[in-house]
Write a protein that holds these residues in place. Sequence first.
Motif, PDB file in Angstrom:
ATOM      1  N   GLU A  95     -59.145  44.067-126.914  1.00 10.49           N
ATOM      2  CA  GLU A  95     -59.742  44.302-128.043  1.00 10.49           C
ATOM      3  C   GLU A  95     -60.502  45.575-127.949  1.00 10.49           C
ATOM      4  OE1 GLU A  95     -63.634  42.411-130.386  1.00 10.49           O
ATOM      5  OE2 GLU A  95     -62.630  41.330-128.678  1.00 10.49           O
ATOM      6  N   ALA A  96     -61.106  45.979-126.909  1.00 14.89           N
ATOM      7  CA  ALA A  96     -61.945  47.047-126.911  1.00 14.89           C
ATOM      8  C   ALA A  96     -60.898  48.426-127.054  1.00 14.89           C
ATOM      9  CB  ALA A  96     -62.680  47.262-125.364  1.00 14.89           C
ATOM     10  N   ARG A  97     -59.678  48.256-126.391  1.00 16.49           N
ATOM     11  CA  ARG A  97     -58.733  49.515-126.606  1.00 16.49           C
ATOM     12  C   ARG A  97     -58.373  49.653-128.078  1.00 16.49           C
ATOM     13  NH1 ARG A  97     -57.420  50.873-121.554  1.00 16.49           N
ATOM     14  NH2 ARG A  97     -57.391  49.053-119.937  1.00 16.49           N
ATOM     15  N   GLN A  98     -58.183  48.459-128.817  1.00 18.10           N
ATOM     16  CA  GLN A  98     -57.756  48.402-130.187  1.00 18.10           C
ATOM     17  C   GLN A  98     -58.915  49.140-131.101  1.00 18.10           C
ATOM     18  OE1 GLN A  98     -56.440  44.693-131.680  1.00 18.10           O
ATOM     19  NE2 GLN A  98     -55.283  44.339-129.890  1.00 18.10           N
ATOM     20  N   VAL A  99     -59.999  48.851-130.646  1.00 19.79           N
ATOM     21  CA  VAL A  99     -61.463  49.355-131.531  1.00 19.79           C
ATOM     22  C   VAL A  99     -61.418  50.782-131.199  1.00 19.79           C
ATOM     23  CG1 VAL A  99     -63.880  49.012-131.778  1.00 19.79           C
ATOM     24  CG2 VAL A  99     -62.549  47.230-131.472  1.00 19.79           C
ATOM     25  N   PHE A 100     -61.290  51.175-130.060  1.00 23.20           N
ATOM     26  CA  PHE A 100     -61.435  52.493-129.462  1.00 23.20           C
ATOM     27  C   PHE A 100     -60.440  53.388-130.212  1.00 23.20           C
ATOM     28  CE2 PHE A 100     -64.340  51.475-126.154  1.00 23.20           C
ATOM     29  CZ  PHE A 100     -65.195  52.269-126.183  1.00 23.20           C
TER      30      PHE A 100
END
Length: 243
Positions: A95-100
Amino acid sequence: MPRRPAEPLPLAPDEAPKRAHGAGATTQQIVDTITTAIVERRLMPGTKLAEQAVADLFGVSRTLVREALNRLSRDRLVTLEPARGAFVARPSVDEARQVFEARRLLETGMVRELCASARAEDLEALRAHLHAEADAVLRHDVAGRTRLLGHFHVLLAQRLDNAVLAELLADLLSRCSLIALMYQSADAAGHSQDEHVLIVDAIDRRDAEAASRLMAEHLGNVVGNLQRHPRVGDLADVLRPAA
């Protein structure tokens, strides 16, 4: 620039117990204290926040605790699970990678725009913010540095006089805030601050290519510093007042 009203203002480590314990805490004081514990990595992902345990620690009713947990849930710092209760959120690295990635698409274009439009007062505001960041990193102020390092990105949007972009970016930041708050080491925070300086230097030079590249690299480095297996702390040890 003034901080957005929606952003939480964590209490200092020695201030939270004084305000949140004793004669009974308010909902906001409970929110502030739990937020501070998360910011300072004393409450880790997956920690159960049992209503009665929290109520006993703060000397308040479960109703006030429930209100506080609902607020923290809206800020994505707490997850409320039916029949199981409240837990410190455990956002996935994916999820963090998608947000970043979403942030990369927005922010590389944002710094290009700033290279063309930044005024002297914009650069002055950015330099003042960098100075505050450096001071917080030097003092090992975990709560302060985390707030400032995140707000730097919103400040860039604000200096473009684009309220919609600033609001959108603030929402994206909130989605990855727990990960940044809890997984960023002191070394990673120092590197992030150094990278912010390089980005502002590029904006000052009106070098759009360098500013865009540096922003993309910066966001990539933040993702690369995420830890995959944080510990889970004991609730009473974290939130009970100092002896």
